[in-house]
Design a protein around this motif. Structure first.
Motif, mmCIF file in Angstrom:
data_model
loop_
_atom_site.group_PDB
_atom_site.id
_atom_site.type_symbol
_atom_site.label_atom_id
_atom_site.label_comp_id
_atom_site.label_asym_id
_atom_site.label_seq_id
_atom_site.Cartn_x
_atom_site.Cartn_y
_atom_site.Cartn_z
ATOM 1 N N GLY A 138 0.793 -1.231 0.000
ATOM 2 C CA GLY A 138 0.000 0.000 0.000
ATOM 3 C C GLY A 138 0.819 1.272 0.000
ATOM 4 N N GLY A 139 2.062 1.193 0.482
ATOM 5 C CA GLY A 139 2.962 2.348 0.486
ATOM 6 C C GLY A 139 2.347 3.591 1.103
ATOM 7 N N PRO A 140 2.291 4.695 0.339
ATOM 8 C CA PRO A 140 1.792 5.972 0.862
ATOM 9 C C PRO A 140 0.338 5.928 1.333
ATOM 10 C CG PRO A 140 2.940 6.305 -1.222
ATOM 11 C CD PRO A 140 2.815 4.824 -1.018
ATOM 12 N N ALA A 141 -0.451 4.983 0.827
ATOM 13 C CA ALA A 141 -1.848 4.885 1.265
ATOM 14 C C ALA A 141 -1.912 4.565 2.757
ATOM 15 C CB ALA A 141 -2.587 3.825 0.461
ATOM 16 N N GLY A 142 -0.965 3.771 3.250
ATOM 17 C CA GLY A 142 -0.912 3.455 4.676
ATOM 18 C C GLY A 142 -0.689 4.689 5.525
ATOM 19 N N ARG A 143 0.165 5.587 5.062
ATOM 20 C CA ARG A 143 0.419 6.847 5.782
ATOM 21 C C ARG A 143 -0.833 7.718 5.795
ATOM 22 N NH1 ARG A 143 3.329 4.729 8.374
ATOM 23 N NH2 ARG A 143 5.207 3.860 7.524
ATOM 24 N N ALA A 144 -1.562 7.715 4.686
ATOM 25 C CA ALA A 144 -2.795 8.508 4.612
ATOM 26 C C ALA A 144 -3.823 7.978 5.603
ATOM 27 C CB ALA A 144 -3.347 8.483 3.187
ATOM 28 N N VAL A 145 -3.955 6.655 5.697
ATOM 29 C CA VAL A 145 -4.883 6.061 6.663
ATOM 30 C C VAL A 145 -4.452 6.422 8.079
ATOM 31 C CG1 VAL A 145 -5.700 3.873 7.637
ATOM 32 C CG2 VAL A 145 -5.623 4.177 5.153
ATOM 33 N N GLN A 146 -3.157 6.352 8.353
ATOM 34 C CA GLN A 146 -2.649 6.679 9.683
ATOM 35 C C GLN A 146 -2.955 8.132 10.040
ATOM 36 O OE1 GLN A 146 1.638 6.258 10.237
ATOM 37 N NE2 GLN A 146 1.234 5.250 12.192
ATOM 38 N N LYS A 147 -2.829 9.032 9.084
ATOM 39 C CA LYS A 147 -3.134 10.445 9.347
ATOM 40 C C LYS A 147 -4.618 10.633 9.652
ATOM 41 C CE LYS A 147 -2.966 15.137 7.490
ATOM 42 N NZ LYS A 147 -4.053 15.506 8.383
ATOM 43 N N VAL A 148 -5.475 9.976 8.890
ATOM 44 C CA VAL A 148 -6.917 10.081 9.125
ATOM 45 C C VAL A 148 -7.272 9.563 10.520
ATOM 46 C CG1 VAL A 148 -9.177 9.160 8.423
ATOM 47 C CG2 VAL A 148 -7.593 10.039 6.698
ATOM 48 N N VAL A 149 -6.717 8.421 10.900
ATOM 49 C CA VAL A 149 -7.013 7.849 12.217
ATOM 50 C C VAL A 149 -6.478 8.752 13.324
ATOM 51 C CG1 VAL A 149 -6.590 5.880 13.750
ATOM 52 C CG2 VAL A 149 -7.206 5.491 11.353
ATOM 53 N N THR A 150 -5.284 9.297 13.155
ATOM 54 C CA THR A 150 -4.717 10.226 14.149
ATOM 55 C C THR A 150 -5.616 11.451 14.295
ATOM 56 O OG1 THR A 150 -2.466 9.447 13.723
ATOM 57 C CG2 THR A 150 -2.685 11.605 14.758
ATOM 58 N N ASP A 151 -6.084 11.995 13.193
ATOM 59 C CA ASP A 151 -7.011 13.135 13.256
ATOM 60 C C ASP A 151 -8.296 12.760 13.995
ATOM 61 O OD1 ASP A 151 -5.215 14.723 11.844
ATOM 62 O OD2 ASP A 151 -6.253 14.488 9.920
ATOM 63 N N ARG A 152 -8.779 11.543 13.795
ATOM 64 C CA ARG A 152 -9.980 11.079 14.495
ATOM 65 C C ARG A 152 -9.720 10.952 15.994
ATOM 66 N NH1 ARG A 152 -12.720 6.352 10.787
ATOM 67 N NH2 ARG A 152 -13.286 7.670 9.019
ATOM 68 N N TYR A 153 -8.520 10.516 16.372
ATOM 69 C CA TYR A 153 -8.169 10.439 17.802
ATOM 70 C C TYR A 153 -8.265 11.826 18.438
ATOM 71 C CZ TYR A 153 -6.036 5.760 17.098
ATOM 72 O OH TYR A 153 -5.791 4.434 16.821
ATOM 73 N N PHE A 154 -7.657 12.817 17.794
ATOM 74 C CA PHE A 154 -7.717 14.180 18.325
ATOM 75 C C PHE A 154 -9.162 14.660 18.421
ATOM 76 C CE2 PHE A 154 -3.229 14.665 16.654
ATOM 77 C CZ PHE A 154 -2.637 14.794 17.906
ATOM 78 N N ALA A 155 -9.961 14.381 17.407
ATOM 79 C CA ALA A 155 -11.362 14.809 17.418
ATOM 80 C C ALA A 155 -12.132 14.145 18.555
ATOM 81 C CB ALA A 155 -12.023 14.501 16.069
ATOM 82 N N ALA A 156 -11.889 12.861 18.803
ATOM 83 C CA ALA A 156 -12.577 12.164 19.890
ATOM 84 C C ALA A 156 -12.215 12.765 21.239
ATOM 85 C CB ALA A 156 -12.242 10.670 19.847
ATOM 86 N N LEU A 157 -10.942 13.087 21.424
ATOM 87 C CA LEU A 157 -10.514 13.674 22.690
ATOM 88 C C LEU A 157 -11.082 15.098 22.844
ATOM 89 C CD1 LEU A 157 -6.868 12.344 22.904
ATOM 90 C CD2 LEU A 157 -8.846 11.635 24.289
ATOM 91 N N ARG A 158 -11.108 15.851 21.754
ATOM 92 C CA ARG A 158 -11.675 17.210 21.796
ATOM 93 C C ARG A 158 -13.163 17.142 22.167
ATOM 94 N NH1 ARG A 158 -10.122 18.727 17.144
ATOM 95 N NH2 ARG A 158 -8.248 19.796 17.831
ATOM 96 N N THR A 159 -13.885 16.211 21.574
ATOM 97 C CA THR A 159 -15.306 16.043 21.890
ATOM 98 C C THR A 159 -15.501 15.696 23.365
ATOM 99 O OG1 THR A 159 -15.828 15.375 19.623
ATOM 100 C CG2 THR A 159 -17.388 14.701 21.343
ATOM 101 N N ALA A 160 -14.646 14.855 23.900
ATOM 102 C CA ALA A 160 -14.758 14.463 25.316
ATOM 103 C C ALA A 160 -14.596 15.661 26.240
ATOM 104 C CB ALA A 160 -13.719 13.399 25.649
ATOM 105 N N THR A 161 -13.796 16.627 25.858
ATOM 106 C CA THR A 161 -13.564 17.800 26.734
ATOM 107 C C THR A 161 -14.719 18.790 26.694
ATOM 108 O OG1 THR A 161 -12.417 19.163 25.073
ATOM 109 C CG2 THR A 161 -11.059 17.633 26.393
ATOM 110 N N HIS A 162 -15.641 18.620 25.749
ATOM 111 C CA HIS A 162 -16.756 19.574 25.596
ATOM 112 C C HIS A 162 -18.105 18.973 25.952
ATOM 113 C CE1 HIS A 162 -13.559 21.468 23.204
ATOM 114 N NE2 HIS A 162 -14.132 22.571 23.590
ATOM 115 N N ARG A 163 -18.111 17.857 26.623
ATOM 116 C CA ARG A 163 -19.387 17.215 27.004
ATOM 117 C C ARG A 163 -19.905 17.824 28.269
ATOM 118 N NH1 ARG A 163 -17.149 11.457 25.851
ATOM 119 N NH2 ARG A 163 -17.451 11.424 23.638
#
Length: 163
Positions: A138-163
């Motif tokens: 997959g080469g660069p596609a793997g890095r793209a998936v990793q970036k998307v998942v990392t962004d989702r981690y940040f979003a989940a944590l941000r949402t938790a701080t605003h509940r």
């Protein structure tokens, strides 16, 4: 099941050569209540669940030696917690990849409380390289998936701080 890499605990300091590196720190909220919420979200595996991963862990919270198997679609993502951060202004853990994980390496997730201005940060540090034939292919596609998942981690944590 064994860890699939040798640099255990390396996310605590200088990341090892020969791997792709991630080191991102993002403000996600403000105040002690937000910090506590983000720490609960992280340590209780909910950051992963709320990022779109199915999570099966052998402990309710991330503890040294805990094993967690996440799935994304048909891909199994087995990891073991290699250290835990438990300080007054920092909470989190690092897990390492187990044999069968699509990557080889380690990822550290920490929420931090800055006492100077009450800002809450999420800090993700990782090193990885392809660990399976399909991630090598997959080469660069793997890095793209990793970036998307990392962004989702940040979003989940941000949402938790605003509940």
């Amino acid at each position: 099941m064994d860890l699939s890499y040798t640099e255990i605990g390396a996310t605590r300091g200088r990341l090892p050569d020969g791997y792709h590196h991630i080191d991102r720190r993002v403000a996600i909220g403000s105040g002690r209540t937000a910090y506590a919420a983000a720490a609960r979200e992280l340590l209780g595996w909910n950051m992963h669940r709320n990022s779109g991963l199915a999570v099966a862990a052998d402990s309710a919270t991330a503890e040294l030696g805990s094993t967690v198997v996440m799935t994304l679609g048909f891909v199994r993502i087995p990891c073991r917690v290699v250290y835990v951060v438990d300080e007054d202004t920092r909470a989190g853990f690092a897990y390492g990849t187990l044999v069968g994980h699509p990557e080889q390496g380690e990822e550290c997730f920490v929420v931090e409380y800055d006492e100077a201005d009450a800002t809450v940060y999420a800090h993700i540090t990782a090193f990885s390289k392809p660990g399976r034939w399909f991630t090598r292919l997959g080469g660069p596609a793997g890095r793209a998936v990793q970036k998307v998942v990392t962004d989702r981690y940040f979003a989940a944590l941000r949402t938790a701080t605003h509940r």
